[in-house]
Design an enzyme around this catalytic site. Structure first.
Site, PDB file in Angstrom:
ATOM      1  N   ASP A 251      30.530  58.627 -20.957  1.00 48.58           N
ATOM      2  CA  ASP A 251      29.900  58.219 -19.515  1.00 48.58           C
ATOM      3  C   ASP A 251      30.461  59.783 -19.175  1.00 48.58           C
ATOM      4  O   ASP A 251      29.993  58.917 -17.245  1.00 48.58           O
ATOM      5  CB  ASP A 251      30.869  56.951 -19.359  1.00 48.58           C
ATOM      6  CG  ASP A 251      31.686  57.491 -19.493  1.00 48.58           C
ATOM      7  OD1 ASP A 251      33.031  58.416 -19.548  1.00 48.58           O
ATOM      8  OD2 ASP A 251      32.747  55.977 -18.952  1.00 48.58           O
TER       9      ASP A 251
ATOM     10  N   HIS B  30      33.468  60.326 -18.208  1.00 43.56           N
ATOM     11  CA  HIS B  30      34.484  61.092 -17.164  1.00 43.56           C
ATOM     12  C   HIS B  30      35.480  62.599 -18.309  1.00 43.56           C
ATOM     13  O   HIS B  30      34.695  62.873 -18.991  1.00 43.56           O
ATOM     14  CB  HIS B  30      35.188  60.006 -18.281  1.00 43.56           C
ATOM     15  CG  HIS B  30      36.201  59.482 -19.417  1.00 43.56           C
ATOM     16  ND1 HIS B  30      35.276  58.439 -20.097  1.00 43.56           N
ATOM     17  CD2 HIS B  30      35.827  60.554 -19.966  1.00 43.56           C
ATOM     18  CE1 HIS B  30      36.293  58.584 -21.132  1.00 43.56           C
ATOM     19  NE2 HIS B  30      36.697  59.855 -21.408  1.00 43.56           N
TER      20      HIS B  30
ATOM     21  N   ASP C  33      46.658  62.518 -20.015  1.00 44.09           N
ATOM     22  CA  ASP C  33      46.874  60.349 -20.123  1.00 44.09           C
ATOM     23  C   ASP C  33      47.403  59.918 -21.119  1.00 44.09           C
ATOM     24  O   ASP C  33      47.729  60.611 -21.746  1.00 44.09           O
ATOM     25  CB  ASP C  33      44.749  59.720 -19.486  1.00 44.09           C
ATOM     26  CG  ASP C  33      44.350  61.165 -21.232  1.00 44.09           C
ATOM     27  OD1 ASP C  33      44.355  61.133 -21.774  1.00 44.09           O
ATOM     28  OD2 ASP C  33      42.622  60.797 -20.501  1.00 44.09           O
TER      29      ASP C  33
HETATM   30  C1  F6R Z   1      41.560  62.609 -23.279  1.00 45.41           C
HETATM   31  C2  F6R Z   1      40.952  62.878 -22.222  1.00 45.41           C
HETATM   32  C3  F6R Z   1      39.237  62.109 -22.809  1.00 45.41           C
HETATM   33  C4  F6R Z   1      38.613  62.478 -23.581  1.00 45.41           C
HETATM   34  C5  F6R Z   1      37.208  62.571 -23.766  1.00 45.41           C
HETATM   35  C6  F6R Z   1      36.554  62.488 -25.148  1.00 45.41           C
HETATM   36  O1  F6R Z   1      42.655  63.297 -23.110  1.00 45.41           O
HETATM   37  O2  F6R Z   1      40.724  62.826 -21.174  1.00 45.41           O
HETATM   38  O3  F6R Z   1      38.742  61.956 -21.370  1.00 45.41           O
HETATM   39  O4  F6R Z   1      38.712  64.290 -23.694  1.00 45.41           O
HETATM   40  O5  F6R Z   1      37.235  60.516 -23.947  1.00 45.41           O
HETATM   41  O6  F6R Z   1      37.075  62.901 -26.325  1.00 45.41           O
HETATM   42  P1  F6R Z   1      36.070  62.851 -27.936  1.00 45.41           P
HETATM   43  O7  F6R Z   1      37.069  64.059 -27.693  1.00 45.41           O
HETATM   44  O8  F6R Z   1      37.854  61.927 -28.505  1.00 45.41           O
HETATM   45  O9  F6R Z   1      35.121  62.724 -27.434  1.00 45.41           O
END
Ligand code: F6R
Length: 260
Positions: free
Chosen positions: A136, A138, A67
Site C-alpha cells: 500500500d 507505506h 517499528d
Molecule cells: C518493516 C517495515 C515495513 C516493511 C514493509 C514491506 O520494518 O517497516 O514497512 O518494510 O511492510 O515488508 P516486506 O519486506 O515483508 O514485503
C-alpha cells in the site's frame, strides 16, 4: 532519488549492503536505521558475509529499528525483536546496549515514543536508514494518510498490511492490529535513505513512490523530498515504471560523469 534497477534480488541486496558498509567504513560509530520484513533479508545476509569474510566491524555501530508490533514480547517468534536477532544481530558484533527497537510491551506508549525520538537525537541522528515498502506504499508502518511530518507513535495497521503480513503468522487473526513506528518525519531526518523492494506485488507501490505525486496516501513518495535517497529494485518491482529508459540511461552514463 537514485533508482537502481537490478537483475536479481541477490544483486540489489548486495548493492544496497555496499552502501551501508561504505557508511560504516567511513564512520565506525555510524548510526544505522533498520527495517524488518522479507525485503532486507538478503541485504542483512550480505552484511553478515562482509562481517565474517571481510571484517566489517559493527563494534561501535548503533542501531534503531523502524517499528514493532504492539503486544508481542521480544521473545515472540513474530516480533521484530526476534526477527532482528535471527536475521542479523546474532551473526554480527554489534553490542547489545547499542541496539534500539521500539517496545511492543511498554506500559506507556506515548512516553516510550518520546524517549525513542530523544534517543535518536542523543546518538547524533541516523546516518543511513534501510527501508522496505508495503504494497500500500507505506514505509515503516506509516499507512496511507499518515502525516509526512509524523514522528514515532502508535499506529493502527491497515487491513492490507495485516493481510500481507499474515503469511508470517498461523492465521490472519493473530496479526497484531497496532504497531509502534517511526514517523515519516523521523525517517526523512536520516542522512541517507536506502529502500529495497522486489517482486511484482510491489510494482504499483514502487511506481507511485518514484513517479507519482508526493502524497500522504503513499508515504514512500516522501523519499522524493529527501536529498540522498537510493532505491534498489528488481525487474519485477520496476515493471510499472514509465521512465525506465531514463533510469537505465543514467546508470549507463554514470561512470563517465564529472567528479563533483
Ligand atoms: C518493516 C517495515 C515495513 C516493511 C514493509 C514491506 O520494518 O517497516 O514497512 O518494510 O511492510 O515488508 P516486506 O519486506 O515483508 O514485503
Amino acid at each position: 532519488m537514485e533508482v537502481n534497477i537490478c537483475k536479481s534480488y541477490e544483486e540489489l541486496s548486495k548493492k544496497a549492503a555496499q552502501l551501508v558498509a561504505d557508511v560504516i567504513n567511513q564512520k565506525p560509530n555510524a548510526v544505522l536505521g533498520l527495517a524488518t520484513g522479507s525485503s532486507p533479508v538478503g541485504l542483512y545476509k550480505e552484511l553478515i558475509r562482509m562481517h565474517k569474510e571481510e571484517g566489517l566491524d559493527f563494534s561501535q555501530v548503533v542501531t534503531f529499528n523502524l517499528d514493532e508490533y504492539v503486544g508481542l514480547p521480544a521473545d515472540h517468534p513474530q516480533s521484530y525483536h526476534y526477527f532482528m536477532e535471527e536475521n542479523l544481530f546474532k551473526d554480527i558484533n554489534v553490542p547489545k546496549e547499542n541496539i534500539h527497537i521500539p517496545s511492543g510491551t511498554t506500559k506507556n506508549y506515548k512516553a516510550f515514543c518520546e524517549w525513542y525520538e530523544q534517543r535518536i537525537k542523543e546518538c547524533g541522528g541516523i546516518d543511513i536508514q534501510i527501508l522496505g515498502i508495503g504494497s500500500d506504499g507505506h514505509i515503516a508502518f506509516n499507512e496511507p494518510g499518515s502525516s509526512l511530518s509524523s514522528r514515532t507513535r502508535l499506529k493502527t495497521l491497515a487491513r492490507q498490511t495485516i493481510e500481507d503480513n499474515a503469511r508470517f503468522f498461523d492465521k490472519v487473526e493473530d496479526v497484531p492490529i497496532y504497531a509502534i513506528t517511526m514517523g515519516v518525519g523521523t525517517i526523512l531526518e536520516a542522512r541517507r535513505l536506502v529502500l529495497v523492494a522486489n517482486g511484482e506485488k510491489k510494482a504499483d507501490a514502487v511506481a507511485k513512490m518514484i513517479e507519482g505525486p508526493v502524497t500522504s496516501m503513499i508515504t514512500a513518495s516522501a523519499l522524493q523530498l529527501h536529498p540522498d535517497a537510493h532505491v534498489f529494485i528488481d525487474e519485477d518491482a520496476a515493471s510499472k515504471l514509465t521512465m525506465r529508459d531514463y533510469y537505465d540511461w543514467i546508470q549507463e552514463k554514470k561512470p563517465g560523469a564529472p567528479v563533483q
